[in-house]
Design an enzyme around this catalytic site. Structure first.
Site, PDB file in Angstrom:
ATOM      1  CG  ASN A   1       7.634  -4.110 -70.397  1.00 47.06           C
ATOM      2  OD1 ASN A   1       6.655  -4.796 -70.678  1.00 47.06           O
ATOM      3  ND2 ASN A   1       8.792  -4.274 -70.987  1.00 47.06           N
TER       4      ASN A   1
ATOM      5  CG  HIS B   1       5.139 -10.021 -68.518  1.00 47.57           C
ATOM      6  ND1 HIS B   1       5.435 -11.014 -69.423  1.00 47.57           N
ATOM      7  CD2 HIS B   1       6.318  -9.462 -68.173  1.00 47.57           C
ATOM      8  CE1 HIS B   1       6.748 -11.072 -69.586  1.00 47.57           C
ATOM      9  NE2 HIS B   1       7.310 -10.140 -68.846  1.00 47.57           N
TER      10      HIS B   1
ATOM     11  NE  ARG C   1      -7.820 -20.109 -71.056  1.00 44.91           N
ATOM     12  CZ  ARG C   1      -8.845 -20.141 -70.183  1.00 44.91           C
ATOM     13  NH1 ARG C   1      -9.941 -19.479 -70.434  1.00 44.91           N
ATOM     14  NH2 ARG C   1      -8.742 -20.825 -69.077  1.00 44.91           N
TER      15      ARG C   1
ATOM     16  CG  HIS D   1      10.762  -6.823 -76.085  1.00 46.19           C
ATOM     17  ND1 HIS D   1      11.650  -7.577 -75.349  1.00 46.19           N
ATOM     18  CD2 HIS D   1      11.193  -6.898 -77.369  1.00 46.19           C
ATOM     19  CE1 HIS D   1      12.570  -8.085 -76.158  1.00 46.19           C
ATOM     20  NE2 HIS D   1      12.312  -7.696 -77.391  1.00 46.19           N
TER      21      HIS D   1
ATOM     22  NE  ARG E   1      10.999 -12.256 -76.785  1.00 46.32           N
ATOM     23  CZ  ARG E   1      12.077 -12.207 -75.999  1.00 46.32           C
ATOM     24  NH1 ARG E   1      12.100 -11.433 -74.948  1.00 46.32           N
ATOM     25  NH2 ARG E   1      13.124 -12.950 -76.264  1.00 46.32           N
TER      26      ARG E   1
ATOM     27  NE  ARG F   1       8.813 -15.135 -76.011  1.00 46.01           N
ATOM     28  CZ  ARG F   1      10.010 -15.412 -75.502  1.00 46.01           C
ATOM     29  NH1 ARG F   1      10.261 -15.177 -74.236  1.00 46.01           N
ATOM     30  NH2 ARG F   1      10.956 -15.942 -76.244  1.00 46.01           N
ATOM     31  CG  HIS F   2       5.086 -10.473 -74.570  1.00 44.40           C
ATOM     32  ND1 HIS F   2       5.633  -9.491 -75.352  1.00 44.40           N
ATOM     33  CD2 HIS F   2       6.091 -10.935 -73.783  1.00 44.40           C
ATOM     34  CE1 HIS F   2       6.910  -9.364 -75.048  1.00 44.40           C
ATOM     35  NE2 HIS F   2       7.232 -10.226 -74.116  1.00 44.40           N
TER      36      HIS F   2
ATOM     37  CD  GLU G   1      12.161  -3.440 -73.485  1.00 44.65           C
ATOM     38  OE1 GLU G   1      12.131  -4.666 -73.675  1.00 44.65           O
ATOM     39  OE2 GLU G   1      12.046  -2.935 -72.381  1.00 44.65           O
TER      40      GLU G   1
ATOM     41  CB  THR H   1      16.024  -8.910 -72.225  1.00 42.33           C
ATOM     42  OG1 THR H   1      14.795  -8.563 -72.848  1.00 42.33           O
ATOM     43  CG2 THR H   1      17.179  -8.372 -73.030  1.00 42.33           C
TER      44      THR H   1
ATOM     45  CD  GLU I   1      16.030  -0.258 -70.038  1.00 43.65           C
ATOM     46  OE1 GLU I   1      15.404   0.181 -71.037  1.00 43.65           O
ATOM     47  OE2 GLU I   1      15.640  -1.210 -69.346  1.00 43.65           O
TER      48      GLU I   1
ATOM     49  CG  HIS J   1      15.842  -7.314 -67.136  1.00 33.18           C
ATOM     50  ND1 HIS J   1      15.924  -8.488 -66.447  1.00 33.18           N
ATOM     51  CD2 HIS J   1      15.231  -7.591 -68.311  1.00 33.18           C
ATOM     52  CE1 HIS J   1      15.397  -9.444 -67.200  1.00 33.18           C
ATOM     53  NE2 HIS J   1      14.963  -8.934 -68.314  1.00 33.18           N
TER      54      HIS J   1
ATOM     55  N   GLY K   1       8.410  -3.750 -65.430  1.00 29.24           N
ATOM     56  CA  GLY K   1       7.254  -4.454 -65.964  1.00 29.24           C
ATOM     57  C   GLY K   1       6.755  -5.564 -65.061  1.00 29.24           C
ATOM     58  CG  HIS K   2       7.616 -10.320 -64.128  1.00 31.36           C
ATOM     59  ND1 HIS K   2       7.687 -10.821 -62.850  1.00 31.36           N
ATOM     60  CD2 HIS K   2       7.005 -11.279 -64.876  1.00 31.36           C
ATOM     61  CE1 HIS K   2       7.156 -12.023 -62.829  1.00 31.36           C
ATOM     62  NE2 HIS K   2       6.740 -12.333 -64.041  1.00 31.36           N
TER      63      HIS K   2
END
Ligand code: PXP
Length: 237
Positions: A7, A10, A18, A43, A45, A49-50, A70, A101, A151, A191, A213-214
């Site tokens: 993912n 991020h 920025r 994802h 959203r 936001r990303h 997602e 999530t 999932e 997750h 992801g993270h």
């Protein structure tokens, strides 16, 4: 052998800090594929936001493995998925105020709505996965509404504060995966998985794929830091 889908949300989070052009999640996706990822996840959203719409459209053209989108089960996202045609659509619950999530989708509590929504996705030629807790009631409902994949939400397992709790929550995931497979569902999970808590999953054929992801993006920042600084030092001196 279990597969990894990466993912890249991020990477876009850093870019959006920025509102600029770098780092580009599309480049990150290509590098993840070069390193062996078997799929790329984003994802999109509601609040953007990303990942942005443009990222998704470009990724559809550049991803060489599989693109997993997602998204929340909204009319806007249905139209987007039908246009972009990712290889897999993963439906997740989405709350505007959440950081990430939180928990699985309540499939059993909105069966009629999801049955209709999944049918529309399938009519658009899409394959559907539902992000759910490892609860037999939710897994039965996922099968009932026509999903091909589930999932399993590993967030609670990832947040366990003792070995005993982690083992208990892992056993629930294992039972959930077995139950889902007995229904003919394919099973991925994700997750909060990281370089430590993933170890319990090794050698467990019940889990076909991992969505991470993270922790990967976090590690990439740190393992890449020294090289990045050396390159700047060389330019300055
Ligand atoms: N799976 C789902 C359904 C998610 O919503 C997320 C977070 O976007 C992930 C997996 C990846 O979680 P993490 O970033 O904690 O690895």
């Amino acid at each position: 052998m279990a597969k990894l889908e990466v993912n890249v949300d991020h990477v876009a989070t850093v870019r959006q800090a920025r509102l600029g052009r770098e780092p580009d999640p599309v480049t990150a996706a290509a590098l993840a594929e070069l390193a062996g990822a078997e799929g790329i996840i984003v994802h999109l959203r509601e609040d953007r936001r990303h990942i942005q719409d443009r990222d998704l459209r470009i990724l559809r053209r550049t991803v060489q493995t599989r693109l997993n989108l997602e998204m929340a089960a909204t009319p806007e996202m249905l139209a987007m998925a039908a246009e972009v045609k990712p290889d897999l659509v993963t439906l997740v619950p989405e709350k505007r105020e959440e950081l990430t999530t939180e928990g699985g989708l309540d499939v059993a509590g909105q069966k009629e709505f999801l049955q209709d929504y999944v049918r529309r996705l399938k009519e658009a030629g899409l394959t559907v996965s539902l992000f759910v807790d490892p609860d037999p009631r939710q897994l039965d409902a996922a099968k009932g509404v026509g999903a091909a994949w589930v999932e399993l939400h590993t967030g609670d397992y990832a947040e366990a504060t003792s070995e005993a709790e982690a083992q208990r929550l892992f056993d629930q995931l294992l039972d959930g995966a077995r139950h889902a497979r007995s229904l003919g569902l394919r099973v991925k999970c994700g997750h909060g998985l990281n370089y430590t808590n993933i170890k319990r999953f090794r050698g467990r054929p019940e889990f076909e794929e991992f969505s991470i992801g993270h922790s990967i993006i976090s590690r990439a920042v740190l393992v890449g830091m020294e090289r990045a600084v050396r390159e700047m030092v060389a330019l300055i001196s």
